[in-house]
Design an enzyme around this catalytic site. Sequence first.
Site, PDB file in Angstrom:
ATOM      1  N   HIS A   5      55.699 -22.361  63.953  1.00  0.00           N
ATOM      2  CA  HIS A   5      57.096 -22.815  64.041  1.00  0.00           C
ATOM      3  C   HIS A   5      57.362 -23.661  65.278  1.00  0.00           C
ATOM      4  O   HIS A   5      58.394 -24.318  65.360  1.00  0.00           O
ATOM      5  CB  HIS A   5      58.037 -21.607  64.018  1.00  0.00           C
ATOM      6  CG  HIS A   5      58.103 -20.952  62.678  1.00  0.00           C
ATOM      7  ND1 HIS A   5      59.155 -21.121  61.815  1.00  0.00           N
ATOM      8  CD2 HIS A   5      57.211 -20.165  62.019  1.00  0.00           C
ATOM      9  CE1 HIS A   5      58.916 -20.454  60.700  1.00  0.00           C
ATOM     10  NE2 HIS A   5      57.749 -19.852  60.792  1.00  0.00           N
TER      11      HIS A   5
ATOM     12  N   ASP B  18      60.678 -29.295  70.860  1.00  0.00           N
ATOM     13  CA  ASP B  18      61.076 -28.327  69.838  1.00  0.00           C
ATOM     14  C   ASP B  18      60.203 -28.525  68.612  1.00  0.00           C
ATOM     15  O   ASP B  18      59.912 -29.671  68.243  1.00  0.00           O
ATOM     16  CB  ASP B  18      62.548 -28.561  69.442  1.00  0.00           C
ATOM     17  CG  ASP B  18      63.320 -27.274  69.240  1.00  0.00           C
ATOM     18  OD1 ASP B  18      62.718 -26.305  68.753  1.00  0.00           O
ATOM     19  OD2 ASP B  18      64.529 -27.241  69.560  1.00  0.00           O
TER      20      ASP B  18
HETATM   21  C1  GDG Z   1      61.905 -21.729  66.168  1.00  0.00           C
HETATM   22  C2  GDG Z   1      61.452 -23.084  66.737  1.00  0.00           C
HETATM   23  C3  GDG Z   1      62.171 -24.167  64.603  1.00  0.00           C
HETATM   24  C4  GDG Z   1      71.728 -20.475  67.700  1.00  0.00           C
HETATM   25  N1  GDG Z   1      72.747 -20.026  68.470  1.00  0.00           N
HETATM   26  C5  GDG Z   1      73.508 -19.249  67.679  1.00  0.00           C
HETATM   27  C6  GDG Z   1      72.939 -19.242  66.412  1.00  0.00           C
HETATM   28  N2  GDG Z   1      71.866 -19.994  66.447  1.00  0.00           N
HETATM   29  C7  GDG Z   1      71.033 -20.261  65.267  1.00  0.00           C
HETATM   30  C8  GDG Z   1      71.108 -21.695  64.840  1.00  0.00           C
HETATM   31  C9  GDG Z   1      69.800 -21.867  64.075  1.00  0.00           C
HETATM   32  C10 GDG Z   1      68.882 -20.894  64.823  1.00  0.00           C
HETATM   33  O1  GDG Z   1      69.685 -19.973  65.537  1.00  0.00           O
HETATM   34  C11 GDG Z   1      68.026 -21.611  65.859  1.00  0.00           C
HETATM   35  O2  GDG Z   1      67.057 -22.351  65.220  1.00  0.00           O
HETATM   36  P1  GDG Z   1      66.215 -23.458  65.996  1.00  0.00           P
HETATM   37  O3  GDG Z   1      65.446 -24.170  64.973  1.00  0.00           O
HETATM   38  O4  GDG Z   1      67.124 -24.307  66.783  1.00  0.00           O
HETATM   39  O5  GDG Z   1      65.344 -22.745  67.083  1.00  0.00           O
HETATM   40  P2  GDG Z   1      64.404 -21.472  67.455  1.00  0.00           P
HETATM   41  O6  GDG Z   1      65.144 -20.201  67.402  1.00  0.00           O
HETATM   42  O7  GDG Z   1      63.811 -21.839  68.761  1.00  0.00           O
HETATM   43  O8  GDG Z   1      63.286 -21.420  66.308  1.00  0.00           O
HETATM   44  C12 GDG Z   1      62.252 -24.224  66.129  1.00  0.00           C
HETATM   45  C13 GDG Z   1      62.503 -22.785  64.094  1.00  0.00           C
HETATM   46  O9  GDG Z   1      61.701 -21.785  64.727  1.00  0.00           O
HETATM   47  C14 GDG Z   1      62.276 -22.662  62.582  1.00  0.00           C
HETATM   48  O10 GDG Z   1      60.962 -22.969  62.255  1.00  0.00           O
HETATM   49  O11 GDG Z   1      63.078 -25.108  64.054  1.00  0.00           O
HETATM   50  O12 GDG Z   1      61.758 -25.481  66.582  1.00  0.00           O
HETATM   51  O13 GDG Z   1      61.576 -23.099  68.164  1.00  0.00           O
HETATM   52  O14 GDG Z   1      69.898 -21.419  62.750  1.00  0.00           O
HETATM   53  O15 GDG Z   1      72.258 -21.903  64.085  1.00  0.00           O
HETATM   54  N3  GDG Z   1      73.442 -18.555  65.381  1.00  0.00           N
HETATM   55  C15 GDG Z   1      74.565 -17.827  65.608  1.00  0.00           C
HETATM   56  N4  GDG Z   1      75.184 -17.795  66.823  1.00  0.00           N
HETATM   57  C16 GDG Z   1      74.691 -18.503  67.880  1.00  0.00           C
HETATM   58  O16 GDG Z   1      75.263 -18.446  68.978  1.00  0.00           O
HETATM   59  N5  GDG Z   1      75.085 -17.110  64.611  1.00  0.00           N
END
Ligand code: GDG
Length: 461
Positions: free
Chosen positions: A157, A365
Amino acid sequence: MSRLVVISNRIADPRKPAAGGLAVAVGESLQQSGGLWFGWSGTVVEDGSSGEGEVHRQQAGKVTLATLDLSREDHDSYYLGYSNDVLWPVFHDRLDLANFEASFIGGYRRVNQLFARKLLPLLRPDDIIWIHDYHLIPLAAELRAMGCQQRIGFFLHIPLPPHIIMAAIPQHEWLMRSLFSYDLIGFQAEQDVQHFEQYVRNEARGQAIGRDLYRAYGQTVRCSAFPIGIDVDEFQSLLQGKESRDMYETMKREYSSRRLLLGIDRLDYSKGIPHRVRAFRELLANYPENRRSATLIQIASPTRESVDAYADIRRELESLCGAINGDYGELDWMPVRYIHRMVARKRVPGLCRATAVGLVTPLRDGMNLVAKEYVAAQNPEDPGVLVLSRFAGAAEQLKEALLVNPYDTHGTGETIQQALRMPLKERKDRHQALLERVRKNDVHWWRRAFLDALKEAASER
Ligand code: GDG
């Protein structure tokens, strides 16, 4: 039909809304087909025992959840140590933050062996096994050593770094060699595949031997990019819910004469939040017309608070936001609203829709799902503008966003100004193209594409 077995460090009840990208995507995959989800329970056993206890089993609709506890020692070396203090920083190109403490690797190996030992008796001959993320890179090698013949795929990921950075990890060869025990390796972006190929050529003295096929260490593996997506319909349906509607209306009312900019991330140094806040300060400094108007809402949800680097970034961010509010704020206007708490998922789409600019500017990322969520939440008749880091995996797909180099805070400030001034026609055109892409490569596509490729790769073996 074959059963799907998913293994990830943490698991979640797929019937409940999840926050993290991985939990959402994996939960969705399993709910479709049913199957087994195996991982750490989140419990650390403090009594000094080895942590080799029972597998806890629980039924969640069509999905069986099976979890293990970890001993304090294993948790600290496998999870806090090797996974989060070595692999996470190095894979995000942050050698300066890595802690190559020699004792971590023992725990990392031990827990991967423990997972293999406990999982093996639960497997059926025709299972399809899908292992997720950097915590479990050597798991297939451990399973194979115990005689496991089933099809096994791995999805990373986070990014794979260039080979010269990878080579800083003392055990890099062991890690990369263990990847060759999989039938299929999936990365987020084409660039990660290129880094894999460069490692194979330069470090492993191997070669690409055909489309998506690599040979090294006397073994062959298939490897390709499967950019992860979101469930667009599910996310958009939240817009109709009370929580999102209330959120949207509150923001529109409270900030009726302002332009809102939104950042929403886990508080992690890879997300580039301090750089983003500095870029916002450049905007206020260089374009005074935005004063009393542009307002940055930065949600930074807490994660891994026990790791030192996270305490550092928290302090840095608090002081930066305080300084901007002190320098530019007025009695009736606060430039930055910084919130170090999680916002309920049901409110996130409404919040995204109420803002003029989405700032997704990680320093590095794997993909970044927030970029895709921001696009999905917009009103197509009056969409906000996505400002996206060129160093997020999502940038390979979302070309119609305004791409920035997040290290260049001056340039990012200029791009934010461009976003704030973008005419409606251009905003609509860009948004339409982005939404098509986000829809086409959604999470259902991702799951199907990976599992189809895994079946094909295994049938060739
Ligand atoms: C890893 C990889 C890859 C965030 N703040 C809040 C909240 N979120 C949710 C977002 C989104 C999720 O969390 C974060 O997803 P990301 O993709 O930005 O990042 P990582 O957690 O680092 O995930 C990344 C991912 O895996 C999937 O393969 O894309 O590159 O690092 O859904 O909306 N959700 C809520 N409150 C928040 O304050 N409810």
